[in-house]
Design a protein around this motif. Structure first.
Motif, mmCIF file in Angstrom:
data_model
loop_
_atom_site.group_PDB
_atom_site.id
_atom_site.type_symbol
_atom_site.label_atom_id
_atom_site.label_comp_id
_atom_site.label_asym_id
_atom_site.label_seq_id
_atom_site.Cartn_x
_atom_site.Cartn_y
_atom_site.Cartn_z
ATOM 1 N N PHE A 123 13.925 -16.718 38.219
ATOM 2 C CA PHE A 123 13.344 -17.071 38.683
ATOM 3 C C PHE A 123 13.102 -16.852 40.951
ATOM 4 C CE2 PHE A 123 10.935 -20.914 40.124
ATOM 5 C CZ PHE A 123 9.718 -20.518 39.221
ATOM 6 N N ARG A 124 14.341 -17.070 40.705
ATOM 7 C CA ARG A 124 14.501 -17.162 42.476
ATOM 8 C C ARG A 124 14.425 -15.598 43.511
ATOM 9 N NH1 ARG A 124 20.254 -20.074 43.540
ATOM 10 N NH2 ARG A 124 19.907 -22.470 42.552
ATOM 11 N N ARG A 125 14.918 -14.694 42.888
ATOM 12 C CA ARG A 125 14.338 -13.329 43.298
ATOM 13 C C ARG A 125 13.309 -12.862 43.679
ATOM 14 N NH1 ARG A 125 16.112 -7.916 39.994
ATOM 15 N NH2 ARG A 125 14.946 -5.944 41.310
ATOM 16 N N LEU A 126 12.282 -13.286 41.859
ATOM 17 C CA LEU A 126 11.165 -13.309 41.981
ATOM 18 C C LEU A 126 10.308 -13.999 42.888
ATOM 19 C CD1 LEU A 126 10.438 -13.827 38.387
ATOM 20 C CD2 LEU A 126 9.545 -11.416 39.394
ATOM 21 N N GLY A 127 10.971 -14.753 42.891
ATOM 22 C CA GLY A 127 9.746 -16.153 44.155
ATOM 23 C C GLY A 127 10.067 -15.896 45.828
ATOM 24 N N ARG A 128 10.966 -14.938 45.722
ATOM 25 C CA ARG A 128 10.813 -13.612 47.052
ATOM 26 C C ARG A 128 10.784 -12.539 47.669
ATOM 27 N NH1 ARG A 128 16.497 -15.170 46.229
ATOM 28 N NH2 ARG A 128 17.433 -13.230 45.509
ATOM 29 N N MET A 129 9.517 -12.441 46.218
ATOM 30 C CA MET A 129 9.159 -11.485 45.945
ATOM 31 C C MET A 129 7.403 -11.165 46.627
ATOM 32 S SD MET A 129 10.000 -9.417 42.189
ATOM 33 C CE MET A 129 12.039 -8.099 42.283
ATOM 34 N N SER A 130 6.554 -10.432 46.930
ATOM 35 C CA SER A 130 5.283 -10.607 47.447
ATOM 36 C C SER A 130 4.971 -10.526 45.767
ATOM 37 C CB SER A 130 4.707 -8.724 47.876
ATOM 38 O OG SER A 130 4.395 -7.885 46.913
ATOM 39 N N ASP A 131 3.005 -10.808 46.326
ATOM 40 C CA ASP A 131 2.716 -10.864 44.657
ATOM 41 C C ASP A 131 2.328 -9.893 43.969
ATOM 42 O OD1 ASP A 131 2.131 -13.429 45.808
ATOM 43 O OD2 ASP A 131 0.016 -13.061 45.550
ATOM 44 N N GLU A 132 2.201 -9.021 44.610
ATOM 45 C CA GLU A 132 2.505 -7.165 43.705
ATOM 46 C C GLU A 132 3.673 -6.893 43.238
ATOM 47 O OE1 GLU A 132 1.044 -7.951 46.632
ATOM 48 O OE2 GLU A 132 -0.796 -7.673 46.998
ATOM 49 N N ALA A 133 4.147 -6.945 44.486
ATOM 50 C CA ALA A 133 5.922 -6.556 43.523
ATOM 51 C C ALA A 133 6.156 -7.563 42.680
ATOM 52 C CB ALA A 133 7.252 -7.278 44.652
ATOM 53 N N VAL A 134 5.986 -8.471 41.986
ATOM 54 C CA VAL A 134 5.919 -9.852 41.125
ATOM 55 C C VAL A 134 5.436 -8.787 39.767
ATOM 56 C CG1 VAL A 134 5.587 -11.582 40.279
ATOM 57 C CG2 VAL A 134 6.235 -12.025 42.166
ATOM 58 N N ILE A 135 4.027 -8.699 40.052
ATOM 59 C CA ILE A 135 2.996 -7.929 38.722
ATOM 60 C C ILE A 135 3.904 -6.888 38.533
ATOM 61 C CG2 ILE A 135 1.595 -6.947 38.817
ATOM 62 C CD1 ILE A 135 -0.316 -8.981 40.557
ATOM 63 N N THR A 136 4.320 -6.138 39.401
ATOM 64 C CA THR A 136 5.152 -4.334 39.440
ATOM 65 C C THR A 136 6.171 -5.071 38.087
ATOM 66 O OG1 THR A 136 4.125 -3.730 41.106
ATOM 67 C CG2 THR A 136 5.680 -2.698 39.998
ATOM 68 N N ASN A 137 7.158 -5.975 38.497
ATOM 69 C CA ASN A 137 8.742 -6.252 37.595
ATOM 70 C C ASN A 137 7.601 -6.965 36.757
ATOM 71 O OD1 ASN A 137 10.509 -8.425 37.453
ATOM 72 N ND2 ASN A 137 11.202 -6.142 37.939
ATOM 73 N N LEU A 138 7.215 -7.676 36.831
ATOM 74 C CA LEU A 138 6.561 -8.325 34.836
ATOM 75 C C LEU A 138 6.398 -7.056 34.210
ATOM 76 C CD1 LEU A 138 5.533 -12.015 35.997
ATOM 77 C CD2 LEU A 138 7.824 -10.992 35.790
ATOM 78 N N CYS A 139 5.031 -7.017 34.674
ATOM 79 C CA CYS A 139 4.722 -5.348 34.098
ATOM 80 C C CYS A 139 5.434 -4.630 33.505
ATOM 81 C CB CYS A 139 3.610 -5.154 34.557
ATOM 82 S SG CYS A 139 3.014 -6.028 34.388
ATOM 83 N N GLN A 140 6.842 -4.348 33.667
ATOM 84 C CA GLN A 140 7.465 -3.654 33.375
ATOM 85 C C GLN A 140 7.683 -3.885 31.743
ATOM 86 O OE1 GLN A 140 11.611 -3.165 34.732
ATOM 87 N NE2 GLN A 140 11.343 -4.802 35.720
ATOM 88 N N VAL A 141 7.435 -5.170 31.264
ATOM 89 C CA VAL A 141 8.245 -4.837 29.794
ATOM 90 C C VAL A 141 7.002 -5.401 28.986
ATOM 91 C CG1 VAL A 141 8.738 -7.461 28.879
ATOM 92 C CG2 VAL A 141 9.160 -7.641 30.684
ATOM 93 N N ARG A 142 7.477 -5.411 27.340
ATOM 94 C CA ARG A 142 6.082 -4.197 26.673
ATOM 95 C C ARG A 142 5.214 -5.820 26.390
ATOM 96 N NH1 ARG A 142 6.020 -1.236 21.701
ATOM 97 N NH2 ARG A 142 5.054 -2.395 20.177
ATOM 98 N N GLY A 143 4.179 -5.791 26.811
ATOM 99 C CA GLY A 143 3.471 -6.893 26.452
ATOM 100 C C GLY A 143 3.172 -7.518 27.442
#
Length: 212
Positions: A117-137
């Protein structure tokens, strides 16, 4: 109610100033009341999102309760989820695809490829989407919901969301349901508070504006 990363009153005023049509609905609807989840646990939030995909609220709630019951304290966490086999996940009511998604979510949470959560909080919106979308589903829509309802980001426009599309159609008096590219085009001027605009579009989708 957890704090947003922006001022509610400022967002409302911006929408009124930038768009008279949406501003008129803001007056009808009243205060902006988007709620941000208090729980900062990424695994809990995303596993719940996976369970709820393509199900009615009541059915999804029942399955999610059974899923939580697989954990000793009723709180899903990745190390325990990684030890759950397909049979137990299916018995809780998850489809095969959702069970595979939960297993992948657990693995990526444990190996660190899924940010906390803390790391995501420091990311841009686009970077958050990229990181989360690596998960299946997990797709862009789910990631956008996480941005809005877990991270409290101010400028998210989930243009593929049917409720948002219906709200845009209602507020702007469009003859047909707008596709995502048109939603983005006609709401561009609402930045940097498109999360608040999305919330009002969801409300508008449930309001008969033709009678007003």
């Amino acid at each position: 109610m957890s704090r947003l990363r922006y001022n509610r009153a400022g967002a409302e005023e911006h929408l009124r100033r930038q768009c008279p049509k949406l501003g008129a609905f803001v007056e009808i609807q009243g205060r902006f009341r988007l709620r941000v989840a208090r729980d900062p646990d990424v695994f809990c939030a995303l596993s719940r999102a996976i369970v709820y995909q393509q199900l009615s609220g009541k059915a999804a709630g029942t399955i999610h309760q059974r899923f939580c019951g697989l954990f000793d304290d009723g709180c899903p966490e990745p190390s325990a989820a990684a030890g759950l086999d397909m049979e137990r996940l299916r018995a809780a009511g998850l489809s095969r695809n959702k069970a595979l998604s939960v297993q992948d979510l657990a693995r990526r949470s444990l190996d660190g490829s899924l940010a906390g959560f803390r790391r995501l909080g420091r990311m841009s919106d686009e970077a958050v989407i990229t990181n989360l979308c690596q998960v299946r589903g997990i797709g862009p829509w789910t990631a956008q919901m996480f941005l809005m309802f877990n991270l409290g980001r101010p400028d998210v426009m989930p243009a593929t969301d049917l409720g948002v599309q219906k709200g845009v159609q209602a507020v702007y008096g469009l003859r047909s349901l707008p596709p995502p590219d048109r939603v983005l085009r006609v709401t561009r001027h609402l930045a940097p508070y498109r999360s608040a605009a999305s919330w009002y579009f969801w409300r508008a989708a449930d309001t008969d504006l033709m009678t007003r």
